[in-house]
Enzyme design. Structure first.
Site, PDB file in Angstrom:
ATOM      1  N   CYS A 129       0.907  -0.972  -0.115  1.00 61.73           N
ATOM      2  CA  CYS A 129      -0.042   0.002   0.037  1.00 61.73           C
ATOM      3  C   CYS A 129       0.774   1.325   0.118  1.00 61.73           C
ATOM      4  O   CYS A 129       0.317   1.920  -0.361  1.00 61.73           O
ATOM      5  CB  CYS A 129      -0.897   0.021   1.247  1.00 61.73           C
ATOM      6  SG  CYS A 129      -0.155  -0.125   2.495  1.00 61.73           S
ATOM      7  N   HIS A 140       1.336   5.741   9.212  1.00 61.71           N
ATOM      8  CA  HIS A 140       0.383   4.352   9.370  1.00 61.71           C
ATOM      9  C   HIS A 140      -0.782   3.889  10.636  1.00 61.71           C
ATOM     10  O   HIS A 140      -0.258   3.985  11.257  1.00 61.71           O
ATOM     11  CB  HIS A 140       1.329   3.409   8.660  1.00 61.71           C
ATOM     12  CG  HIS A 140       1.032   2.209   8.201  1.00 61.71           C
ATOM     13  ND1 HIS A 140      -0.518   1.111   7.974  1.00 61.71           N
ATOM     14  CD2 HIS A 140       0.864   2.068   6.976  1.00 61.71           C
ATOM     15  CE1 HIS A 140      -0.665   0.717   7.227  1.00 61.71           C
ATOM     16  NE2 HIS A 140       0.038   1.224   6.160  1.00 61.71           N
TER      17      HIS A 140
END
Length: 350
Positions: free
Chosen positions: A153, A180
Site C-alpha cells: 500500500c 501509518h
C-alpha cells in the site's frame, strides 16, 4: 468472464472482493480462509471503517455464502494446494493471505492447481518477480509473468510521487516516513506478538505511536532500479484505523520552488498515466477526509516545502486499505483481460 478465487479474507481480501465483485469481466466463485463461513459473510457485508456493503450477503451452508443470491463456495484450507481449483474452473487467484511471499510457495498455483494467473496482495522480494504499481511500471506485464504482485500500500502511494519528482527534477537521494494506521500485525493490548518479531508491535496499537520498519522506500528500486541505495525510510504506526500519510523528502538535481513542484504534481494528477491514481488537493483536510478514497495517493499541496532550492518535502495521503485494494482489483482486471480473455482491458493508465 474470468473465474476468480480469493485466498485470504482479511482486511484486503474482503475489500478486493467488494471491488472485483462489481467488475463484469470477472466472476468470483470461491473464497478460502481459516475463519468460518459465517464470519466471512458477516465481515464482507459489515465494515467498521468502510461502511456496510450495499449487497445482500447471506450464509447459505457451511461451505457457501451468497451475494445478491449468487453462490460463492467457501473452504478453510491452510494449504491452498489442497483446494480443487481445477474442478471449479478457477482461472485466476487473488492471493491475499500475506503468508505466501516467495516464488517457491506460490508456484503450486500454476504448476499443480491449474490456475492460469495469480495476483498477490503483498510484495515478493525475489529476482524475477514483478511487483506492479499501476501508473508506474505496469508496462512490464507480459504473458510470461503468470504470478505478479500489487506491491504494498505504501509503495503504491510513494511510487507515483517518486515518478513525478524523478522525471521533473531528478532525485539525488531521499528519505520517507509513513505515518501509518494500525494493522493486524500489531496487538490490541500489550501481549506477545506471534506475527512479527518486532517487539514494539507487541505493545498496544491503540495507545502508542510505534516506530517500525517499512520496505516501501527500498522496494521502489524494483520499479526504478536507478535509485538503488538512494532511498530509505521508516514507519510510525499510529492509533488510528484508517487513512495514512507518507512524508517524502528528496534532494533533487534541479533547483526548484514550491509552486513548480506543486504544478508538476497537479499536472500529473490530471492527465497521463497517473490520472485516477494520484490526486492533488489544496483544501485543509485531515485523515478522516480520505477514508474510502480509492486513489493511491493524494498530494497535500498546502504542506509542500522546498528548502534551499533542492530539498523537497511532500505529504501524500492515502487510504491504505481502499486505495490499495482498488488498484489490486484493477490489476486483476488487466491481467485477466490481457492474458486470459485476450481482450483489451478497460483500465488503461497511459
Amino acid at each position: 468472464m474470468v473465474k476468480v478465487a480469493v485466498n485470504g479474507f482479511g482486511r484486503i481480501g474482503r475489500l478486493v472482493f467488494r471491488y472485483a465483485w462489481d467488475d463484469p469481466t470477472m466472476e468470483i466463485v470461491h473464497v478460502n480462509d481459516l475463519c468460518s463461513v459465517e464470519s466471512a459473510a458477516y465481515l464482507v457485508k459489515y465494515d467498521s471503517v468502510h461502511g456496510t456493503w450495499g449487497k445482500d450477503v447471506q450464509q447459505d451452508t457451511e461451505e457457501c455464502f451468497t451475494v445478491d443470491g449468487k453462490k460463492v463456495t467457501f473452504s478453510q484450507e491452510k494449504d491452498y494446494s489442497c483446494i480443487d481449483f481445477r474442478s471449479m474452473g478457477v482461472e485466476m487467484v487473488l492471493e491475499c493471505t500475506g503468508k505466501f511471499l516467495k516464488v517457491d510457495t506460490l508456484k503450486a498455483y500454476t504448476e499443480q492447481c491449474g490456475v492460469k494467473r495469480v495476483v498477490v496482495s503483498a510484495p515478493v522480494k525475489e529476482p524475477g518477480m514483478l511487483n506492479v504499481v499501476l501508473g508506474c511500471n505496469h508496462n512490464l506485464l507480459s504473458p510470461e509473468k503468470q504470478i505478479v504482485t500489487n506491491a504494498s500500500c505504501t509503495t503504491n502511494c510513494l511510487a507515483p510521487v517518486v515518478k513525478v519528482i524523478k522525471e521533473n527534477f531528478g532525485i539525488k537521494h531521499g528519505c520517507i516516513t509513513t505515518v501509518h494506521d494500525v494493522t493486524g500485525t500489531q496487538t490490541l493490548v500489550d501481549m506477545p506478538n506471534t506475527k512479527k518479531s518486532d517487539l514494539r508491535r507487541a505493545r498496544s496499537g491503540m495507545l502508542n505511536l510505534c516506530p517500525t520498519s517499512t520496505g516501501s522506500a527500498t522496494a521502489i528500486i524494483e520499479i526504478y532500479p536507478e535509485l538503488k541505495g538512494k532511498l530509505n525510510g521508516l514507519a510510525v504506526r499510529v492509533p488510528l484505523l484508517n487513512a495514512s500519510l507518507t512524508d517524502c523528502v528528496f534532494e533533487v538535481d534541479s533547483p526548484t520552488d514550491v509552486a513548480e513542484v506543486n504544478a508538476a504534481l497537479k499536472a500529473a494528477s490530471e492527465s497521463g498515466p497517473l490520472k485516477g491514481i494520484m490526486g492533488y488537493n489544496e483544501l485543509p483536510l485531515v485523515s478522516t477526509d480520505y477514508t474510502n478514497d480509492t486513489r493511491s495517493c493524494i498530494i497535500d499541496g498546502l504542506s509542500t516545502q522546498v528548502i534551499d532550492r533542492t530539498m523537497v518535502k511532500i505529504y501524500a495521503w492515502y487510504d491504505n486499505e481502499c486505495g490499495y485494494s482498488k488498484r489490486m482489483a484493477e490489476l486483476a482486471h488487466i491481467v485477466g483481460a490481457k492474458y486470459i480473455s485476450k481482450k483489451a482491458p478497460e483500465f488503461v493508465y497511459e
